[in-house]
Structures are given as structure tokens and as C-alpha cells.
Design a protein around this motif. Structure first.
Motif, PDB file in Angstrom:
ATOM      1  N   ALA A 201      22.111  63.247  30.683  1.00 33.26           N
ATOM      2  CA  ALA A 201      23.596  63.954  30.618  1.00 33.26           C
ATOM      3  C   ALA A 201      24.664  62.930  31.190  1.00 33.26           C
ATOM      4  O   ALA A 201      25.563  62.807  30.501  1.00 33.26           O
ATOM      5  CB  ALA A 201      23.420  65.100  31.490  1.00 33.26           C
ATOM      6  N   MET A 202      24.294  62.419  32.399  1.00 36.13           N
ATOM      7  CA  MET A 202      25.343  61.537  32.693  1.00 36.13           C
ATOM      8  C   MET A 202      25.484  60.431  31.664  1.00 36.13           C
ATOM      9  O   MET A 202      26.586  59.910  31.582  1.00 36.13           O
ATOM     10  CB  MET A 202      24.768  61.042  34.102  1.00 36.13           C
ATOM     11  N   GLY A 203      24.283  59.795  31.118  1.00 39.65           N
ATOM     12  CA  GLY A 203      24.263  58.800  30.256  1.00 39.65           C
ATOM     13  C   GLY A 203      25.108  59.203  29.019  1.00 39.65           C
ATOM     14  O   GLY A 203      25.819  58.357  28.441  1.00 39.65           O
ATOM     15  N   VAL A 204      24.843  60.537  28.505  1.00 42.96           N
ATOM     16  CA  VAL A 204      25.671  60.751  27.220  1.00 42.96           C
ATOM     17  C   VAL A 204      27.092  60.867  27.511  1.00 42.96           C
ATOM     18  O   VAL A 204      27.832  60.277  26.758  1.00 42.96           O
ATOM     19  CB  VAL A 204      25.068  62.100  27.074  1.00 42.96           C
ATOM     20  N   VAL A 205      27.411  61.389  28.733  1.00 38.73           N
ATOM     21  CA  VAL A 205      28.924  61.637  28.991  1.00 38.73           C
ATOM     22  C   VAL A 205      29.459  60.290  29.170  1.00 38.73           C
ATOM     23  O   VAL A 205      30.731  59.978  28.699  1.00 38.73           O
ATOM     24  CB  VAL A 205      29.118  62.420  30.307  1.00 38.73           C
ATOM     25  N   ASN A 206      28.790  59.280  29.637  1.00 36.96           N
ATOM     26  CA  ASN A 206      29.371  57.877  30.016  1.00 36.96           C
ATOM     27  C   ASN A 206      29.507  57.298  28.654  1.00 36.96           C
ATOM     28  O   ASN A 206      30.369  56.308  28.285  1.00 36.96           O
ATOM     29  CB  ASN A 206      28.507  57.254  30.890  1.00 36.96           C
ATOM     30  N   TRP A 207      28.405  57.494  27.702  1.00 30.54           N
ATOM     31  CA  TRP A 207      28.362  56.487  26.474  1.00 30.54           C
ATOM     32  C   TRP A 207      29.576  57.224  25.667  1.00 30.54           C
ATOM     33  O   TRP A 207      30.207  56.600  25.153  1.00 30.54           O
ATOM     34  CB  TRP A 207      27.165  56.639  25.736  1.00 30.54           C
ATOM     35  N   ILE A 208      29.929  58.699  25.748  1.00 32.92           N
ATOM     36  CA  ILE A 208      30.869  59.066  25.069  1.00 32.92           C
ATOM     37  C   ILE A 208      32.406  58.235  25.489  1.00 32.92           C
ATOM     38  O   ILE A 208      33.180  58.047  24.580  1.00 32.92           O
ATOM     39  CB  ILE A 208      31.122  60.579  25.180  1.00 32.92           C
ATOM     40  N   GLU A 209      32.440  58.336  26.761  1.00 30.69           N
ATOM     41  CA  GLU A 209      33.784  57.714  27.211  1.00 30.69           C
ATOM     42  C   GLU A 209      33.672  56.338  26.873  1.00 30.69           C
ATOM     43  O   GLU A 209      34.978  55.577  26.712  1.00 30.69           O
ATOM     44  CB  GLU A 209      33.820  58.076  28.546  1.00 30.69           C
ATOM     45  N   ALA A 210      32.508  55.680  27.229  1.00 30.20           N
ATOM     46  CA  ALA A 210      32.756  54.105  26.865  1.00 30.20           C
ATOM     47  C   ALA A 210      33.018  53.926  25.492  1.00 30.20           C
ATOM     48  O   ALA A 210      33.479  52.683  25.223  1.00 30.20           O
ATOM     49  CB  ALA A 210      31.281  53.427  27.267  1.00 30.20           C
ATOM     50  N   LEU A 215      36.883  51.163  21.950  1.00 29.12           N
ATOM     51  CA  LEU A 215      37.829  51.214  20.806  1.00 29.12           C
ATOM     52  C   LEU A 215      39.348  51.091  21.328  1.00 29.12           C
ATOM     53  O   LEU A 215      40.155  50.281  20.652  1.00 29.12           O
ATOM     54  CB  LEU A 215      37.860  52.344  20.099  1.00 29.12           C
ATOM     55  N   GLN A 216      39.669  51.611  22.585  1.00 29.56           N
ATOM     56  CA  GLN A 216      41.065  51.508  23.283  1.00 29.56           C
ATOM     57  C   GLN A 216      41.236  49.925  23.338  1.00 29.56           C
ATOM     58  O   GLN A 216      42.305  49.536  23.464  1.00 29.56           O
ATOM     59  CB  GLN A 216      41.226  52.198  24.525  1.00 29.56           C
ATOM     60  N   SER A 217      40.128  49.210  24.158  1.00 24.38           N
ATOM     61  CA  SER A 217      40.239  47.668  24.341  1.00 24.38           C
ATOM     62  C   SER A 217      40.574  47.166  23.084  1.00 24.38           C
ATOM     63  O   SER A 217      41.253  46.038  23.125  1.00 24.38           O
ATOM     64  CB  SER A 217      38.825  47.397  24.821  1.00 24.38           C
ATOM     65  N   GLU A 218      40.342  47.292  21.907  1.00 22.71           N
ATOM     66  CA  GLU A 218      40.680  46.595  20.538  1.00 22.71           C
ATOM     67  C   GLU A 218      42.133  46.547  20.264  1.00 22.71           C
ATOM     68  O   GLU A 218      42.839  45.575  20.196  1.00 22.71           O
ATOM     69  CB  GLU A 218      39.988  47.058  19.387  1.00 22.71           C
ATOM     70  N   TRP A 435      43.506  50.889  30.886  1.00 24.08           N
ATOM     71  CA  TRP A 435      44.957  51.575  30.964  1.00 24.08           C
ATOM     72  C   TRP A 435      45.822  50.579  31.582  1.00 24.08           C
ATOM     73  O   TRP A 435      47.037  50.462  30.935  1.00 24.08           O
ATOM     74  CB  TRP A 435      44.983  52.946  31.623  1.00 24.08           C
ATOM     75  N   ARG A 436      45.243  49.875  32.429  1.00 19.79           N
ATOM     76  CA  ARG A 436      46.353  48.838  33.198  1.00 19.79           C
ATOM     77  C   ARG A 436      46.854  47.705  32.092  1.00 19.79           C
ATOM     78  O   ARG A 436      47.846  47.423  32.126  1.00 19.79           O
ATOM     79  CB  ARG A 436      45.647  48.409  34.513  1.00 19.79           C
ATOM     80  N   LEU A 437      45.731  47.244  31.178  1.00 23.57           N
ATOM     81  CA  LEU A 437      46.054  46.373  30.346  1.00 23.57           C
ATOM     82  C   LEU A 437      46.781  47.022  29.298  1.00 23.57           C
ATOM     83  O   LEU A 437      47.699  46.233  28.902  1.00 23.57           O
ATOM     84  CB  LEU A 437      44.643  45.901  29.648  1.00 23.57           C
ATOM     85  N   SER A 438      46.638  48.128  28.965  1.00 18.38           N
ATOM     86  CA  SER A 438      47.623  48.803  28.077  1.00 18.38           C
ATOM     87  C   SER A 438      49.307  48.723  28.469  1.00 18.38           C
ATOM     88  O   SER A 438      50.110  48.466  27.723  1.00 18.38           O
ATOM     89  CB  SER A 438      47.439  50.303  27.895  1.00 18.38           C
ATOM     90  N   VAL A 439      49.466  49.229  29.879  1.00 18.37           N
ATOM     91  CA  VAL A 439      50.658  49.090  30.502  1.00 18.37           C
ATOM     92  C   VAL A 439      51.292  47.569  30.414  1.00 18.37           C
ATOM     93  O   VAL A 439      52.355  47.204  29.957  1.00 18.37           O
ATOM     94  CB  VAL A 439      50.687  49.416  31.852  1.00 18.37           C
TER      95      VAL A 439
END
Length: 450
Positions: A201-210, A215-218, A435-439
Motif C-alpha cells: 500500500a505504501m509502495g502503491v501510493v508512493n508510486w502514484i506520487e512518484a 512528469l512535473q520534473s519534465e 516544486w522549488r525548482l518550479s519556482v
């Protein structure tokens, strides 16, 4: 609504249930399998066959035979004794995922529970009653015994739950929803806790966020490319097809799409022949992390649909086998791999930040300051990024290489898989870095436009 079969759950469905609180239903076929498995357990008890966890003790006590009149008490005692987790609770979304995954595994029909148990787990999901489960205390072998025992407490009306925006005793939530505690019968306590659903469960939630973070990093990297007038030729498809990694090819294609029509990028030889690695090698580095995420996805989707308790019941109870499907090593290694992959997104991002603020590496005002000296600009933002990246390196240390024996050395090799995802601390810090990089990128782009 997501219909659970015990065999077809995927990450997209987990996302719908856990993030968007979609309801679940149990397929009739899987419930028939559950019923057959339960009938097999009842016959075992009636025939007085000696089967681990049904009429024996647990772990080192597996050679202790339990009297027929005590087999139900055995299950209750198991849950109460093993619910000894410590530390802060898992986030509610992880608790919800834990219930979902345990239900799905039990629906395979190898565990010997009554249909009533499956129905109650579905009711917990659909009524948004989520167990409060401490994060620490699992070795990731013999299943996630301590965390899943806290989940099982809720079925018997004990423990605490997240309910309607608060934490309250299970009995209070049950009273509001008109639910009654369940009295566990033979095999059911063990079936509930002998699995890998906490770590998964922890892995699944982390994978979804990762996956979202990747995608955000791109697009953030694309904005940095514009801020530094990067050389777009590095993303030419011929380069990446020549190497052959699908994920690298895909990143390069998304970067080209993000930067299509930009007037802030350059061509090879216009300002420089080639960029530094943190710009030029975005597809190679990000692509390698995407490879890891794809690997992790494959392992998670297998584990989400796996029978992970012990013993397992086959052939209408004629074949009952004690094995080790509860051992979390496949997920432990996958989670360690994911930590490394996500840490690398942050690592290369920090190097791009440095190129944005270091006047020796660009033609921009020092630290992007509008009044260099009087105003420090983005100087200390890079400090924070560097600090987080360094911390990520310690958080990415593998957990799966460690093992401490337990149960008087009966359980002499464990996975430590539940701590392998690093709870969510590592991911949150990595997302904070993103997010800091986004700023940074937005700030730099605004300066260029002005």
C-alpha cells in the motif's frame, strides 16, 4: 465503481479508489471462491486435521496443538498480541489502500475466510472508515504482522479509525454506520495479517506520487532549458533511437513537445556547441528513472493481485501448504529501486538550479538578483535544494539488504520491506525539491520575458 476479483486490480483503479474515493464491489465469482475456501477450513476443523494457524500456534509455537474449543480464541489472541505497532500512523490514503489490497488478496479464495470478512472490508472502504495503523513495527516477512493487526482490530470493533475527518474509536464509527463487530473464527485472524499489504500500500501510493513528480520534473526542466537558452538538438530523436531505451526516447519526445515553438531555446552552434550534462542528458537521466518506475509498477501490480498469506488452501482443502508468499523481498527491492530513481530526479534538478543562479555558468544577473549585493536573489534557494538532495541520498539507502531474525530464529530472514519505501518522507522531500525548482523556472522565465 471498481469491481474486485482478486486477480485484475491495477494501479489506475487503486488511484480511483484511494485518491478519488471511488466505491468498490466484489465480483460474485470471487465470493464463490471465498465461500469454497471457507468450507474447506470448516472441514479441517471438524476432521481435526493438524494445520498450521488453524489449530496450531504461530511462529515458533507452530508445534503447539490448539484444542478444538480454542481455535476461535486463538485468532482473537493473535490480533490483540500482534497489534503492537509504534510511531505516527500511516497517512489515511495509505490506510485506505491497505484495506483495498488486503480485500483483493483475500478474494483469490486461498485464505479460508468467511464471505462476511470480505464484505466488512468492502464496507470499510465504501463508508470511508479507515484503520489508524502505526507506521513502525513490521519486518516485512511473515507478512506485515503488526500493521495488519491494527487493521484487523477494526473488524472486531477495537482500535481507532479515521472517520469523517477525525480519529475516533472504531466502536464510535460502527455505531454511526450501524455496523457490528465481527467475531473471528478459525484461520481468519491469520489470514488478515499474514500478507504484504502494508508495504505494498505504501509502495502503491508512493508510486502514484512518484509518477506525477516525474512528469512535473519534465516541464520544469523544459522551463530551465528556456531560462538558460539550452541547445534543443540534444533531444533530436535520432540520438535516442540510436541508444534504444524506450523511456529515454519517450522523455526526449516529451521535451521536444514541451519546447516546440519556443523562442528561448537555441540550436547547436548558435551560442554554444553543446550544453552541460544536466541539460543535455535530461532524457538519459530521467529516462533511467522512468525505467525504474516501470519496473516498480510491474512488481506492484503483481503483488496487488497475489495470495500472500500462509498457509494457502487449494483443491477444496485437500491440499493445504505452508509456504512463504508473505515474504516481502520482491517489494522491498522494488521500493529501494524507486527511492534511488526519484532521488535522481532531484539530484539533476539541483544541478540545473545551480546553472541558473551561478553567474560563472550563465550570462544572467548573479543569483538572478535584480540588485546584486543589495538583494541576494535566489542564492539561498540553491542552498535549500542542495540540502534536500543530500538528505535524499541518506533516505535512499537500501532497506532490503538488512535482516534481523525473529520468533526465536524460526523467521531467520526478513525483508524489511515496509521501511523500504522510506514511508513518505523521502518522496515528500523530493517533491518539495521539484516544486522549488518550479519556482526557480517560473522566476527565471519572467525575468527573461521582462
Amino acid at each position: 465503481m471498481v469491481v474486485l476479483t482478486g486477480a485484475s486490480l491495477n494501479l489506475q483503479q487503486v488511484k480511483r479508489v484511494c485518491l478519488y474515493e471511488e466505491t468498490v464491489a466484489i465480483s460474485p465469482e470471487s465470493m464463490q471462491n471465498v465461500q469454497k475456501s471457507r468450507e474447506a477450513v470448516d472441514r479441517i476443523v471438524e476432521d481435526k486435521r493438524t494445520i498450521y494457524g488453524i489449530n496450531t500456534g504461530f511462529g515458533k509455537f507452530s508445534d503447539v496443538i490448539i484444542d478444538e474449543q480454542d481455535v476461535n480464541a486463538l485468532q482473537l489472541n493473535l490480533i490483540r498480541s500482534h497489534a503492537c505497532g509504534v510511531g505516527d500512523p500511516f497517512p489515511e490514503i495509505v490506510s485506505r489502500a491497505m484495506v483495498l489490497l488486503r480485500l483483493n488478496a483475500l478474494l483469490k479464495g486461498f485464505s479460508g475466510i468467511r464471505p462476511l470478512i470480505a464484505e466488512r472490508l468492502a464496507e470499510l472502504l465504501n463508508n470511508h472508515i479507515h484503520p489508524v495503523v502505526p507506521q513502525q513495527g513490521s519486518l516485512g516477512a511473515s507478512g506485515d504482522l503488526a500493521p495488519l493487526s491494527h487493521l484487523a482490530l477494526v473488524l472486531i470493533g477495537e482500535g481507532k479509525v479515521f472517520y469523517k475527518g477525525r480519529v475516533c474509536p472504531t466502536a464510535e464509527a460502527y455505531k454511526e454506520e450501524g455496523l457490528k463487530p465481527i467475531s473471528l473464527q478459525a484461520k481468519e485472524g491469520l489470514a488478515l495479517i499474514n500478507g504484504t499489504q502494508a508495504m505494498t500500500a505504501m509502495g502503491v501510493v508512493n508510486w502514484i506520487e512518484a509518477n506525477e513528480l516525474a512528469l512535473q520534473s519534465e516541464w520544469i526542466a523544459a522551463m530551465t532549458m528556456e531560462g538558460l537558452e539550452g541547445v534543443i538538438d540534444a533531444f533530436h530523436p535520432s540520438i535516442h533511437e540510436a541508444r534504444g531505451y524506450k523511456q529515454q526516447i519517450d522523455v526526449a519526445e516529451r521535451m521536444r513537445r514541451l519546447l516546440e515553438g519556443s523562442k528561448l531555446t537555441t540550436k547547436q552552434g548558435e551560442k554554444r556547441v553543446q550544453d552541460a550534462y544536466s541539460l543535455r542528458c535530461i532524457p538519459q537521466v530521467h529516462g533511467a528513472s522512468w525505467q525504474a518506475l516501470d519496473y516498480v509498477k510491474e512488481k506492484l501490480e503483481i503483488e496487488m493481485n497475489a495470495a500472500t498469506d500462509n498457509p494457502l488452501i487449494f483443491d477444496d482443502g485437500n491440499l493445504v501448504i505452508s509456504g512463504g508468499n508473505f515474504h516481502g523481498q520482491p517489494i522491498a527491492i522494488a521500493m529501494d529501486f524507486m527511492k534511488i530513481a526519484v532521488a535522481e530526479f532531484a539530484s539533476i534538478s539541483e544541478r540545473r538550479i545551480e546553472r541558473l543562479v551561478n553567474p560563472q555558468l550563465n550570462d544572467l544577473p548573479p543569483f538572478l538578483s535584480p540588485q546584486p549585493g543589495l538583494q541576494s536573489g535566489a542564492m539561498i534557494l540553491q542552498y535549500s535544494a542542495a540540502s534536500l538532495v543530500s538528505e535524499n541520498k541518506t533516505l535512499a539507502h537500501p532497506a532490503s539488504v538488512d535482516s534481523i531474525p525473529s520468533s526465536a530464529n524460526q523467521e531467520d530472514h526478513v525483508s524489511m520491506g515496509t521501511i523500504a519505501p522510506g514511508t513518505r518522507t523521502a518522496l515528500y522531500k523530493m517533491r518539495g525539491e521539484c516544486w522549488r525548482l518550479s519556482v526557480y523556472a517560473h522566476s527565471r522565465l519572467s525575468n527573461i520575458v521582462e
